[in-house]
Design an enzyme around this catalytic site. Structure first.
Site, mmCIF file in Angstrom:
data_model
loop_
_atom_site.group_PDB
_atom_site.id
_atom_site.type_symbol
_atom_site.label_atom_id
_atom_site.label_comp_id
_atom_site.label_asym_id
_atom_site.label_seq_id
_atom_site.Cartn_x
_atom_site.Cartn_y
_atom_site.Cartn_z
ATOM 1 N N GLU A 129 -78.656 -76.813 38.401
ATOM 2 C CA GLU A 129 -78.973 -77.741 39.495
ATOM 3 C C GLU A 129 -78.965 -77.024 40.852
ATOM 4 O O GLU A 129 -78.031 -76.274 41.166
ATOM 5 C CB GLU A 129 -77.955 -78.880 39.514
ATOM 6 C CG GLU A 129 -78.173 -79.905 40.607
ATOM 7 C CD GLU A 129 -77.135 -81.013 40.613
ATOM 8 O OE1 GLU A 129 -77.344 -82.027 41.303
ATOM 9 O OE2 GLU A 129 -76.101 -80.872 39.917
ATOM 10 N N LYS A 189 -83.815 -86.281 40.511
ATOM 11 C CA LYS A 189 -82.515 -86.805 40.079
ATOM 12 C C LYS A 189 -82.437 -88.294 40.427
ATOM 13 O O LYS A 189 -82.717 -88.691 41.559
ATOM 14 C CB LYS A 189 -81.390 -86.034 40.774
ATOM 15 C CG LYS A 189 -79.986 -86.371 40.289
ATOM 16 C CD LYS A 189 -78.961 -85.432 40.932
ATOM 17 C CE LYS A 189 -77.557 -85.661 40.414
ATOM 18 N NZ LYS A 189 -76.581 -84.714 40.996
ATOM 19 N N CYS A 244 -77.823 -83.231 36.155
ATOM 20 C CA CYS A 244 -76.380 -83.479 36.240
ATOM 21 C C CYS A 244 -75.991 -84.926 35.946
ATOM 22 O O CYS A 244 -75.954 -85.353 34.805
ATOM 23 C CB CYS A 244 -75.845 -83.019 37.594
ATOM 24 S SG CYS A 244 -74.068 -82.631 37.575
#
Length: 561
Positions: A41, A116, A153
């Site tokens: 990330e 994300k 994540c």
């Protein structure tokens, strides 16, 4: 079809070096015949970039570097890079101007972005401050064959069957399952805390098995400010079995294969067997702190450190960690005995330095204490010896250590532990002086445990035996021991754990078996010491609740609740 994982250690904001790390990994993956490289990330910017993200020039530079990286990459391999992406609807629709994204780089171009969706806003995370959440989950097709869903994540941390309903608007993995992807990859920068790796793997194993989809997980490694990232990237097949593990607390690279016949990840390598298993929590914490010190010193531009050696267990542990992280030639221990320092404390400090092989200097402070006393005598006349005089000793030592730091360019390491920081058993502008608080998130009882483990692990005495068995003392007056002012550390640390990490009330802590008067005293000490912690050096985080980025307690507050 071969896929590589690059477990990277980026430096926040160093776009050139971070880009080169990705390029090096891509060239290695291409040589191994891989079709795809998975990075971590925000691997291009480093994580967490924090308020660099509000600088337009940083956003522009990152965008330019990403485009150049796409051109520089080997043409035969696709690469997923963690990066920031400009929100083109920002001016018209509002929200935040950037996304936390993964960019698919292939054949010289940025082919696709994946945003994300779940932005954490708890503990050390503040992603809502910077990023706009993605609206949908997406995938790409590799070599016209493999349908790969992309998550970042937190996108994997919302499975209600695993730990109940969370306050998130969607389940990105479930959405990808509905799109019938063959594989899900995750670019992560998940900070370390004790025991988190086991929990993380349990969650991913559960998710892979629940949806019958294999998962590849690439996690950042290294230290950035107060955060430590443990790496420990892995792969789970669709049965929820772990079939690949990357090294803990080290950069690493591994190749795994997707079998198009079984539609699952397979590995015939010995990579799992090559991993040195962590035997217990003490070893895990030790490795984390060593990495945290090494990266903090290096990334802040230092090469050497200095610390005060008192002969106590806290400074002994910090000296051992620093020596392991930086090498004995880069650690200087300074002894600053006062008239109240016992002979055994000086001997213990010198014995420790001899075991570690580090250089020492001795700067007695007795004469300085007399000068301070004489200077203050007209003002202090008619008063009794007390905390002010005791703390002067600590402040003299702090001043001397800062002078050494300034003169020789050494980073000063503070040696206070979490128990002391919690209750304010530390001196502002004294022993709190420094650039990094190495064990500020390590309770006193854990300090003892770590030192005992260190000796056992090496099969010899690193921390002198007398340091482990003598009563802890600041030695600021004759016969002083910590327990003159504090409960025994076994009791204190349990109360602090319940109060700070478990958020238990006075009633709950008393019901757990502690005396009410003691609990009240500890709570009061914790609350009134906030002004000290606000001025403390950054401390390496190893627990669920540290006195750092994620701790936002008011200084001025009432205590009547």
């Amino acid at each position: 079809m071969k896929i590589a994982i690059a477990q990277l250690n980026p430096t926040v904001g160093d776009l050139t070096a971070n880009s080169q790390r990705i390029l090096n990994a891509a060239e290695k993956a291409a040589e191994a015949g891989c079709h795809l490289l998975l990075t971590t990330e925000l691997s291009l910017t480093g994580y967490p970039p924090r308020d660099l993200l509000i600088r337009p020039s940083f956003i522009e530079a990152t965008t330019e570097k990403l485009q150049q990286l796409a051109i520089d990459l080997p043409p035969q391999i696709a690469v997923l890079v963690g990066t920031i992406q400009q929100n083109l609807d920002y001016q018209n629709q509002g929200g935040n101007p950037i996304f936390n994204s993964a960019a698919l780089l292939e054949k010289g171009k940025v082919k696709q972005y994946f945003q994300k969706r779940l932005l954490p806003t708890y503990d050390v995370f503040d992603e809502d401050r910077y990023f706009e959440p993605g609206l949908e989950s997406d995938f790409f097709v590799l070599e016209d064959t493999l349908k790969i869903g992309v998550t970042i994540c937190e996108d994997l941390w919302n499975d209600e069957l695993f730990w109940g309903k969370r306050n998130y608007p969607c389940n990105p993995f479930q959405d990808l399952a509905h799109l019938e992807v063959d594989l899900v990859v995750n670019l992560s920068a998940s900070p370390y805390q004790v025991g988190k790796q086991k929990f993380r793997q349990s969650l991913i194993s559960h998710t892979a098995k629940r949806y019958n989809i294999p998962i590849l997980y690439a996690n950042q490694v290294g230290g950035n400010d107060d955060l430590i990232f443990d790496g420990c990237s892995f792969a789970f097949n669709k049965n929820g079995d772990k079939i690949l593990s990357l090294k803990p607390f080290e950069t690493d690279f591994a190749v795994i294969e997707f079998d198009t016949q079984t539609q699952d990840l397979i590995t015939d390598s010995n990579h799992n067997q090559e991993i040195n298993l962590i035997e217990n929590e003490d070893q895990e914490i030790w490795l984390a702190l060593v990495l945290g010190v090494k990266d903090y010193v290096k990334k802040c531009g230092f090469s050497k450190v200095v610390l005060g050696l008192s002969g106590g267990i806290d400074s002994a542990l910090v000296a051992a960690i620093a020596t392991e992280a930086l090498g004995k030639e880069n650690v200087l221990g300074v002894l600053m005995p006062s008239p109240y320092s016992s002979d055994h404390s000086i001997q213990d400090a010198l014995e420790l330095a001899n075991h570690l092989g580090i250089q020492t200097q001795t700067l007695p402070i007795g004469n300085l204490m007399q000068i301070f006393d004489q200077t203050l005598e007209p003002m202090f006349a008619g008063t009794s010896f007390g905390l002010a005089e005791e703390n002067l000793q600590s402040r003299i030592r702090g001043t001397l250590l800062m002078a050494v730091s300034n003169k020789f360019g050494h980073l000063l390491l503070t040696t206070g532990n979490k128990s002391e920081m919690a209750v304010g058993y530390c001196t502002l502008y004294g022993d709190m002086n420094g650039g990094l608080a190495v064990i500020a998130d390590v309770p006193k009882t854990r300090v003892y445990s770590l030192c005992s483990w260190l000796n056992e692990y090496h099969g010899k005495e690193i921390i002198p035996h007398h340091v482990l068995v003598k009563p802890p003392s600041a030695e600021l007056k004759p016969g002083q021991v910590d327990q003159d002012s504090l409960p025994p550390y076994e009791i204190l640390d349990d109360i602090l754990y319940r109060l700070i990490e478990k958020h238990q009330s006075l009633t709950e802590i008393v019901e757990a078996g502690h005396e009410q008067a003691v609990v009240k005293k500890v709570i009061r000490l914790v609350m009134i010491a906030e002004f000290k912690r606000r001025q403390a050096a950054p401390g390496l985080k190893i627990s669920d609740r540290a006195f750092g980025t994620g701790w936002r307690m008011p200084i001025a507050k009432a205590l009547d609740w």
